[in-house]
Design a protein around this motif. Structure first.
Motif, PDB file in Angstrom:
ATOM      1  N   TYR A 223      30.793  39.779  48.024  1.00  0.00           N
ATOM      2  CA  TYR A 223      30.848  41.132  48.904  1.00  0.00           C
ATOM      3  C   TYR A 223      32.511  41.483  48.916  1.00  0.00           C
ATOM      4  CZ  TYR A 223      25.862  40.494  49.662  1.00  0.00           C
ATOM      5  OH  TYR A 223      24.459  40.016  49.743  1.00  0.00           O
ATOM      6  N   HIS A 224      32.755  41.967  50.067  1.00  0.00           N
ATOM      7  CA  HIS A 224      33.933  42.520  50.216  1.00  0.00           C
ATOM      8  C   HIS A 224      35.098  41.565  49.922  1.00  0.00           C
ATOM      9  CE1 HIS A 224      37.155  45.270  51.170  1.00  0.00           C
ATOM     10  NE2 HIS A 224      37.721  44.402  52.179  1.00  0.00           N
ATOM     11  N   VAL A 225      35.179  40.341  50.534  1.00  0.00           N
ATOM     12  CA  VAL A 225      35.992  39.620  50.983  1.00  0.00           C
ATOM     13  C   VAL A 225      35.953  38.406  49.733  1.00  0.00           C
ATOM     14  CG1 VAL A 225      37.260  37.649  52.233  1.00  0.00           C
ATOM     15  CG2 VAL A 225      35.987  39.481  53.477  1.00  0.00           C
ATOM     16  N   ALA A 226      36.017  38.982  48.620  1.00  0.00           N
ATOM     17  CA  ALA A 226      35.833  38.341  47.287  1.00  0.00           C
ATOM     18  C   ALA A 226      36.772  37.297  47.109  1.00  0.00           C
ATOM     19  CB  ALA A 226      35.982  39.291  46.136  1.00  0.00           C
ATOM     20  N   THR A 227      37.799  37.077  47.792  1.00  0.00           N
ATOM     21  CA  THR A 227      38.711  36.123  47.640  1.00  0.00           C
ATOM     22  C   THR A 227      38.356  34.916  48.170  1.00  0.00           C
ATOM     23  OG1 THR A 227      39.909  36.799  49.489  1.00  0.00           O
ATOM     24  CG2 THR A 227      40.882  37.374  47.272  1.00  0.00           C
ATOM     25  N   LEU A 228      37.140  34.822  49.058  1.00  0.00           N
ATOM     26  CA  LEU A 228      36.607  33.699  49.602  1.00  0.00           C
ATOM     27  C   LEU A 228      35.031  33.635  49.026  1.00  0.00           C
ATOM     28  CD1 LEU A 228      37.731  34.036  53.469  1.00  0.00           C
ATOM     29  CD2 LEU A 228      38.694  32.452  51.885  1.00  0.00           C
ATOM     30  N   ASP A 229      34.861  34.475  48.408  1.00  0.00           N
ATOM     31  CA  ASP A 229      33.359  34.303  48.014  1.00  0.00           C
ATOM     32  C   ASP A 229      33.103  33.542  46.683  1.00  0.00           C
ATOM     33  OD1 ASP A 229      30.549  35.254  48.068  1.00  0.00           O
ATOM     34  OD2 ASP A 229      31.112  37.227  48.622  1.00  0.00           O
ATOM     35  N   ASN A 230      31.871  34.031  46.131  1.00  0.00           N
ATOM     36  CA  ASN A 230      31.531  33.051  44.848  1.00  0.00           C
ATOM     37  C   ASN A 230      32.319  33.680  43.475  1.00  0.00           C
ATOM     38  OD1 ASN A 230      29.143  32.155  45.764  1.00  0.00           O
ATOM     39  ND2 ASN A 230      28.219  34.138  45.926  1.00  0.00           N
ATOM     40  N   ASP A 231      32.936  34.763  43.623  1.00  0.00           N
ATOM     41  CA  ASP A 231      33.851  35.054  42.369  1.00  0.00           C
ATOM     42  C   ASP A 231      35.171  34.648  42.445  1.00  0.00           C
ATOM     43  OD1 ASP A 231      31.919  36.331  40.488  1.00  0.00           O
ATOM     44  OD2 ASP A 231      31.979  37.844  42.199  1.00  0.00           O
ATOM     45  N   LYS A 232      35.745  33.967  43.606  1.00  0.00           N
ATOM     46  CA  LYS A 232      37.078  33.278  43.790  1.00  0.00           C
ATOM     47  C   LYS A 232      37.623  32.958  42.557  1.00  0.00           C
ATOM     48  CE  LYS A 232      39.654  29.964  46.331  1.00  0.00           C
ATOM     49  NZ  LYS A 232      39.474  28.794  47.416  1.00  0.00           N
ATOM     50  N   ASP A 233      36.915  31.886  41.914  1.00  0.00           N
ATOM     51  CA  ASP A 233      37.427  31.022  40.844  1.00  0.00           C
ATOM     52  C   ASP A 233      37.733  32.178  39.457  1.00  0.00           C
ATOM     53  OD1 ASP A 233      37.736  28.794  42.161  1.00  0.00           O
ATOM     54  OD2 ASP A 233      35.773  27.923  41.207  1.00  0.00           O
ATOM     55  N   LEU A 234      36.854  33.202  39.259  1.00  0.00           N
ATOM     56  CA  LEU A 234      36.969  34.210  38.429  1.00  0.00           C
ATOM     57  C   LEU A 234      38.176  35.113  38.488  1.00  0.00           C
ATOM     58  CD1 LEU A 234      35.885  35.546  35.981  1.00  0.00           C
ATOM     59  CD2 LEU A 234      34.333  37.227  37.359  1.00  0.00           C
ATOM     60  N   ILE A 235      38.374  35.224  39.869  1.00  0.00           N
ATOM     61  CA  ILE A 235      39.658  36.076  40.250  1.00  0.00           C
ATOM     62  C   ILE A 235      40.997  35.248  39.747  1.00  0.00           C
ATOM     63  CG2 ILE A 235      40.858  37.041  42.045  1.00  0.00           C
ATOM     64  CD1 ILE A 235      38.395  37.640  43.525  1.00  0.00           C
ATOM     65  N   ILE A 236      40.914  34.101  40.163  1.00  0.00           N
ATOM     66  CA  ILE A 236      42.221  33.132  39.811  1.00  0.00           C
ATOM     67  C   ILE A 236      42.195  33.014  38.449  1.00  0.00           C
ATOM     68  CG2 ILE A 236      42.835  30.847  40.008  1.00  0.00           C
ATOM     69  CD1 ILE A 236      41.535  30.607  42.954  1.00  0.00           C
ATOM     70  N   GLU A 237      41.181  32.688  37.721  1.00  0.00           N
ATOM     71  CA  GLU A 237      41.226  32.535  36.143  1.00  0.00           C
ATOM     72  C   GLU A 237      41.708  33.835  35.448  1.00  0.00           C
ATOM     73  OE1 GLU A 237      38.119  32.368  32.481  1.00  0.00           O
ATOM     74  OE2 GLU A 237      37.214  31.863  34.550  1.00  0.00           O
ATOM     75  N   LYS A 238      41.151  34.857  35.749  1.00  0.00           N
ATOM     76  CA  LYS A 238      41.588  36.242  35.230  1.00  0.00           C
ATOM     77  C   LYS A 238      42.957  36.680  35.712  1.00  0.00           C
ATOM     78  CE  LYS A 238      37.474  37.154  32.985  1.00  0.00           C
ATOM     79  NZ  LYS A 238      37.640  37.240  31.517  1.00  0.00           N
ATOM     80  N   THR A 239      43.343  36.305  36.835  1.00  0.00           N
ATOM     81  CA  THR A 239      44.490  36.527  37.387  1.00  0.00           C
ATOM     82  C   THR A 239      45.684  35.953  36.488  1.00  0.00           C
ATOM     83  OG1 THR A 239      43.868  37.457  39.308  1.00  0.00           O
ATOM     84  CG2 THR A 239      46.165  36.706  39.123  1.00  0.00           C
ATOM     85  N   GLN A 241      45.331  34.562  33.585  1.00  0.00           N
ATOM     86  CA  GLN A 241      45.452  34.918  32.189  1.00  0.00           C
ATOM     87  C   GLN A 241      46.255  36.191  32.134  1.00  0.00           C
ATOM     88  OE1 GLN A 241      41.404  35.768  31.045  1.00  0.00           O
ATOM     89  NE2 GLN A 241      40.989  33.392  30.751  1.00  0.00           N
ATOM     90  N   PHE A 242      46.214  36.963  33.002  1.00  0.00           N
ATOM     91  CA  PHE A 242      46.932  38.243  33.025  1.00  0.00           C
ATOM     92  C   PHE A 242      48.284  38.219  33.612  1.00  0.00           C
ATOM     93  CE2 PHE A 242      48.242  42.191  36.001  1.00  0.00           C
ATOM     94  CZ  PHE A 242      48.305  42.965  34.853  1.00  0.00           C
ATOM     95  N   ILE A 243      48.860  37.205  34.391  1.00  0.00           N
ATOM     96  CA  ILE A 243      50.223  36.879  34.380  1.00  0.00           C
ATOM     97  C   ILE A 243      50.740  36.133  33.299  1.00  0.00           C
ATOM     98  CG2 ILE A 243      51.705  35.601  36.095  1.00  0.00           C
ATOM     99  CD1 ILE A 243      49.587  36.220  38.344  1.00  0.00           C
ATOM    100  N   ASN A 244      50.147  35.475  32.642  1.00  0.00           N
ATOM    101  CA  ASN A 244      50.426  34.578  31.398  1.00  0.00           C
ATOM    102  C   ASN A 244      50.985  35.394  30.309  1.00  0.00           C
ATOM    103  OD1 ASN A 244      50.554  32.120  32.982  1.00  0.00           O
ATOM    104  ND2 ASN A 244      48.446  31.590  32.264  1.00  0.00           N
ATOM    105  N   SER A 245      49.864  36.547  30.168  1.00  0.00           N
ATOM    106  CA  SER A 245      50.192  37.612  29.184  1.00  0.00           C
ATOM    107  C   SER A 245      51.530  38.289  29.371  1.00  0.00           C
ATOM    108  CB  SER A 245      48.970  38.368  28.774  1.00  0.00           C
ATOM    109  OG  SER A 245      48.950  39.461  30.004  1.00  0.00           O
ATOM    110  N   LYS A 246      51.986  38.414  30.201  1.00  0.00           N
ATOM    111  CA  LYS A 246      53.248  39.556  30.769  1.00  0.00           C
ATOM    112  C   LYS A 246      54.498  38.883  30.352  1.00  0.00           C
ATOM    113  CE  LYS A 246      50.536  42.645  31.700  1.00  0.00           C
ATOM    114  NZ  LYS A 246      49.559  41.927  30.365  1.00  0.00           N
TER     115      LYS A 246
END
Length: 246
Positions: A223-239, A241-246
């Motif tokens: 839901y809204h507070v995704a940083t504490l929710d089920n997708d937290k690890d996905l956010i970390i992983e994708k972020t 990857q994104f930062i490493n690509s810059k």
């Protein structure tokens, strides 16, 4: 304006010293750094320098928040940004909800920011805008802890000051009108079900920023507070990857 209440446990600002790439991590409206600490710690473990400022009037008592303005919240973020600038050559900015709004603000006003990662960012909340012309009640219901995952709670205020709602509406209007200024790469996260910020906000951000490189990632299990929710690890992983690509 001095704050009158002590900072709550787990609502303190955080700073992790690392390499010369900095990540500014911004919490949301009525919330606290607790919602972003897990992300901050994950980025610090990878060697990045991470700054998580506490927005003025937040993480203490809603009476403190009632006395602050959106320019106070901007000042809190600018202070964190300047702290990173002293150490880092490259700076990324990420934020949840109003933290995402402030992330966009920073990109509009600091073209040297390398890239941004807004998470369920708010630029248009009709229900809040509709409160602009009323003066009562002084405090509204809480908006925190919109989390799908069981037994997880956001450290957020139990009431929302009406004056503060009017301030976030001003901030959103300011930021929405300046989206065209954003040209840096953007990784935008949006929960498909969000009971605080309509998911269409993120699509509007995606459509109106002028970044050549932009991506919208849908979070299907938070839901809204995704940083504490089920997708937290996905956010970390994708972020990362994104930062490493810059």
């Amino acid at each position: 304006m001095a704050e009158h209440y002590p900072v709550l446990k787990e609502a303190e600002p955080f700073y992790f010293e690392g390499n010369r790439t900095g990540i500014l991590v911004i919490h949301g409206f009525t919330g606290s750094t607790q919602s972003m600490l897990g992300l901050g710690e994950a980025y610090a473990k990878k060697g990045y320098t991470v700054c998580g400022p506490r927005l003025k009037g937040h993480g203490t008592h809603y009476h403190d928040m009632e006395l602050t303005t959106y320019t106070d919240w901007i000042a809190s973020v600018e202070e964190g940004y300047q702290r990173l600038k002293e150490k880092c050559q490259t700076i990324f900015v990420t934020g949840l909800s109003m933290g995402g709004t402030l992330t966009l603000y920073m990109a509009e006003n600091h073209p040297d920011i390398q890239a941004i990662i807004p998470i369920n960012a708010a630029i248009d909340l009709p229900d809040m805008a509709a409160l602009n012309n009323i003066s009562e009640p002084r405090f509204l219901d809480a908006i925190g802890s919109d989390i799908k995952k069981a037994n997880v709670k956001e450290l957020a205020y139990e009431k929302t000051p009406l004056r503060s709602v009017k301030e976030i509406v001003k901030l959103m209007e300011k930021v929405k009108s300046g989206l065209y200024k954003i040209q840096c790469p953007a990784l935008i996260f949006v929960s498909t079900e969000d009971h605080v910020v309509p998911p269409g906000n993120s699509q509007t951000i995606f459509d109106f920023i002028c970044s050549k490189e932009k991506q919208l990632i849908r979070l299907e299990n938070s839901y809204h507070v995704a940083t504490l929710d089920n997708d937290k690890d996905l956010i970390i992983e994708k972020t990362l990857q994104f930062i490493n690509s810059k």
